[in-house]
Design an enzyme around this catalytic site. Structure first.
Site, PDB file in Angstrom:
ATOM      1  N   GLU A   1       0.831  -1.205   0.000  1.00 58.07           N
ATOM      2  CA  GLU A   1       0.000   0.000   0.000  1.00 58.07           C
ATOM      3  C   GLU A   1       0.862   1.250   0.000  1.00 58.07           C
ATOM      4  OE1 GLU A   1      -1.976  -0.526   3.866  1.00 58.07           O
ATOM      5  OE2 GLU A   1      -0.374   0.676   4.796  1.00 58.07           O
TER       6      GLU A   1
ATOM      7  N   HIS B   1       0.290   5.772   1.042  1.00 56.45           N
ATOM      8  CA  HIS B   1      -0.595   6.791   1.604  1.00 56.45           C
ATOM      9  C   HIS B   1       0.223   8.031   1.909  1.00 56.45           C
ATOM     10  CE1 HIS B   1       1.244   4.736   4.964  1.00 56.45           C
ATOM     11  NE2 HIS B   1       0.531   3.650   4.730  1.00 56.45           N
TER      12      HIS B   1
ATOM     13  N   HIS C   1       5.223   6.342   8.130  1.00 57.76           N
ATOM     14  CA  HIS C   1       5.401   5.356   9.189  1.00 57.76           C
ATOM     15  C   HIS C   1       6.839   5.462   9.698  1.00 57.76           C
ATOM     16  CE1 HIS C   1       1.697   3.262   8.352  1.00 57.76           C
ATOM     17  NE2 HIS C   1       2.102   2.682   7.236  1.00 57.76           N
TER      18      HIS C   1
ATOM     19  N   HIS D   1       4.894   0.246   0.110  1.00 57.02           N
ATOM     20  CA  HIS D   1       5.615  -0.467   1.161  1.00 57.02           C
ATOM     21  C   HIS D   1       4.896  -1.748   1.550  1.00 57.02           C
ATOM     22  CE1 HIS D   1       2.813   2.258   3.194  1.00 57.02           C
ATOM     23  NE2 HIS D   1       2.759   1.384   4.199  1.00 57.02           N
TER      24      HIS D   1
ATOM     25  N   CYS E   1       5.248   0.671  15.243  1.00 61.44           N
ATOM     26  CA  CYS E   1       5.006   1.586  14.123  1.00 61.44           C
ATOM     27  C   CYS E   1       4.348   2.851  14.654  1.00 61.44           C
ATOM     28  CB  CYS E   1       4.118   0.920  13.078  1.00 61.44           C
ATOM     29  SG  CYS E   1       3.718   2.010  11.690  1.00 61.44           S
TER      30      CYS E   1
HETATM   31 MN    MN Z   1       1.094   1.629   5.574  1.00 63.02          MN
END
Ligand code: MN
Length: 156
Positions: A64, A66, A70, A104, A118
């Site tokens: 994914e 975004h 992270h 990732h 995370c």
């Molecule tokens: Mn992610």
């Protein structure tokens, strides 16, 4: 969610007092396998959240991207991660930064669970999944193609 306790002890096995364990369930078309999530810090007075993820042996997170970033600290186990066009082996205490809008994925080794912390923004955009064109573009990098081949084809 507001954490009203100042101390929540570790119960062993990467479980903590008063921290719920969420098993990911297959939702829509997001492919992932054998992951649990625990939000360790998710206080409304914090602008971030700290989560603990555990991927079972042979499991993987969804591929994914975004806008939110992270900040990952590997705690135990080994595996591999994809960040953009880079594939890396990961081991305890490695640090992984996922920049905005960067593909990732995390994969646990076949014989060992992978556990990591995370950190994310509390307010964040929804992950995007790759289109067929995105996958084709990703696979034009041989290392990325090899990495994605480590995952069952129907999941990609
Ligand atoms: Mn992610």
């Amino acid at each position: 969610m507001s954490q009203n306790k100042s101390f929540r002890g570790h119960k062993g096995g990467f479980r903590w007092a008063d921290v719920e364990l969420h098993a990911y369930k297959k939702e829509g078309s997001a492919p992932f396998k054998d992951i649990t999530r625990q939000t360790l810090f998710g206080d409304e007075n914090l602008s971030g959240e700290l989560r603990y993820f555990e991927i079972a042996p042979g499991g993987y997170s969804s591929l994914e991207r975004h806008e939110h970033v992270h900040a990952v600290v590997i705690l135990h186990g080994t595996g591999r991660c994809l960040v953009g066009e880079e594939v890396r082996d990961i081991a305890p205490f490695d640090l992984v930064s996922i920049p905005p809008m960067t593909w990732h994925q995390f994969q646990a080794a076949p014989d060992k669970a992978l556990g990591f912390l995370c950190m994310v923004d509390r307010e964040r955009d929804r992950p995007q999944l790759p289109s067929a064109e995105d996958l084709e573009r990703l696979c034009s990098t041989p290392a990325v193609a090899a990495f994605l081949r480590g995952i069952p084809a129907e999941s990609n």
